[in-house]
Design an enzyme around this catalytic site. Structure first.
Site, short mmCIF file in Angstrom:
data_model
loop_
_atom_site.label_atom_id
_atom_site.label_comp_id
_atom_site.label_asym_id
_atom_site.label_seq_id
_atom_site.Cartn_x
_atom_site.Cartn_y
_atom_site.Cartn_z
N LYS A 89 0.84 -1.20 0.00
CA LYS A 89 0.00 0.00 0.00
C LYS A 89 0.87 1.25 0.00
O LYS A 89 1.79 1.38 0.82
CB LYS A 89 -0.85 0.03 1.27
CG LYS A 89 -2.24 -0.52 1.11
CD LYS A 89 -2.89 -0.58 2.46
CE LYS A 89 -4.28 -0.05 2.45
NZ LYS A 89 -4.88 -0.14 3.80
C1 E4P Z 1 -8.14 0.08 4.56
O1 E4P Z 1 -7.55 -0.21 3.54
C2 E4P Z 1 -8.02 1.41 5.18
O2 E4P Z 1 -6.70 1.66 5.55
C3 E4P Z 1 -8.94 1.52 6.38
O3 E4P Z 1 -10.22 1.04 6.04
C4 E4P Z 1 -9.02 2.96 6.88
O4 E4P Z 1 -9.97 3.03 7.87
P1 E4P Z 1 -10.16 4.30 8.82
O5 E4P Z 1 -10.69 5.42 8.00
O6 E4P Z 1 -11.14 3.81 9.83
O7 E4P Z 1 -8.82 4.62 9.41
#
Ligand code: E4P
Length: 226
Positions: A89
């Site tokens: 990522k």
């Molecule tokens: C997943 O890929 C994301 O990093 C995650 O859903 C982010 O979630 P948040 O907005 O609750 O931090």
């Protein structure tokens, strides 16, 4: 359409894999910290390798922990080498809007043959550009978009429209779930995948009226045995 699990907790990954419900797992540094992963890269490696083994061949997203371009590439090469099903990522841009990241995404996908999930996106336009750069997955943070006062459904719908129109291969992951209703709503809007926090996934299954119905069946089965 698929559901990924948004967690770093082994017991949750195992539970939902046993049910056959999930087709991948996403993490980020915040999720890993909340899941008890502290102690630097060696701990991230340990947890990631374990999750990747449990869910193989489904994909696990592991986020780089730096925004220095050279170090991002170095980490991306390391992380993706931990297991075949680990992809990396990368945020859409740096903390101050620095523009190196899409160049890195492009290099990783094309030159290093590493699959990338471009993350922390809030709009269809960001998703389109990440897809054009060659990303395998584009993650739009629906819950955070909604928290800013916009309905992310429209952004997801537009993102899917432009990706399909241009025959781009990137899959849209709708992330940052906040409510049970997000899941079906975002899939219906055009997300290929919604990554769901474990508690919401549990809440999708359990319904108070189903509980009452099951209790009635069990009560009557018991009576019928007498
Ligand atoms: C997943 O890929 C994301 O990093 C995650 O859903 C982010 O979630 P948040 O907005 O609750 O931090």
């Amino acid at each position: 359409m698929a559901i990924f699990l948004d967690t770093g907790k082994i017991e949750d990954v195992e539970k939902f894999m046993r049910m056959g419900i999930i087709r991948g797992v996403t993490t980020n540094p915040t999720i890993l910290l909340k899941s008890g992963v502290a102690g630097g890269e060696s701990e991230i490696r340990k947890r990631s390798v374990e999750i990747a083994r449990i869910i193989a061949p489904f994909p696990l997203s592991v986020e780089v922990t730096t925004n220095e371009p050279k170090d991002m590439i170095k980490q991306a090469r390391e992380f993706s080498g931990w297991a075949k099903n680990i992809l990396v990522k990368i945020t859409i841009h740096g903390p101050e809007g620095e523009l190196d990241n899409l160049e890195i995404v492009h290099d990783l996908e094309k030159d290093y043959d590493i699959r990338v999930n471009v993350t922390a996106m809030m709009s269809a336009q960001q998703c389109l550009l990440a897809a054009l750069a060659g990303a395998t997955y584009v993650s739009i943070f629906g819950g955070r978009v909604n928290n800013m006062g916009y309905n992310c459904v429209e952004e997801i719908r537009k993102a899917r429209l432009v990706l399909d129109a241009q025959h781009l291969q990137a899959k849209i992951i709708a992330a940052s779930t906040r409510e049970v209703l997000n899941v079906i709503e975002w899939l219906a809007a055009g997300a290929h995948i919604v990554t769901v926090a474990p508690d919401l996934l549990k809440a999708m299954i359990v319904h108070p009226y189903s509980k009452e119905t099951v209790q009635q069946f069990l009560r009557d089965a018991e009576k019928a045995e007498k």
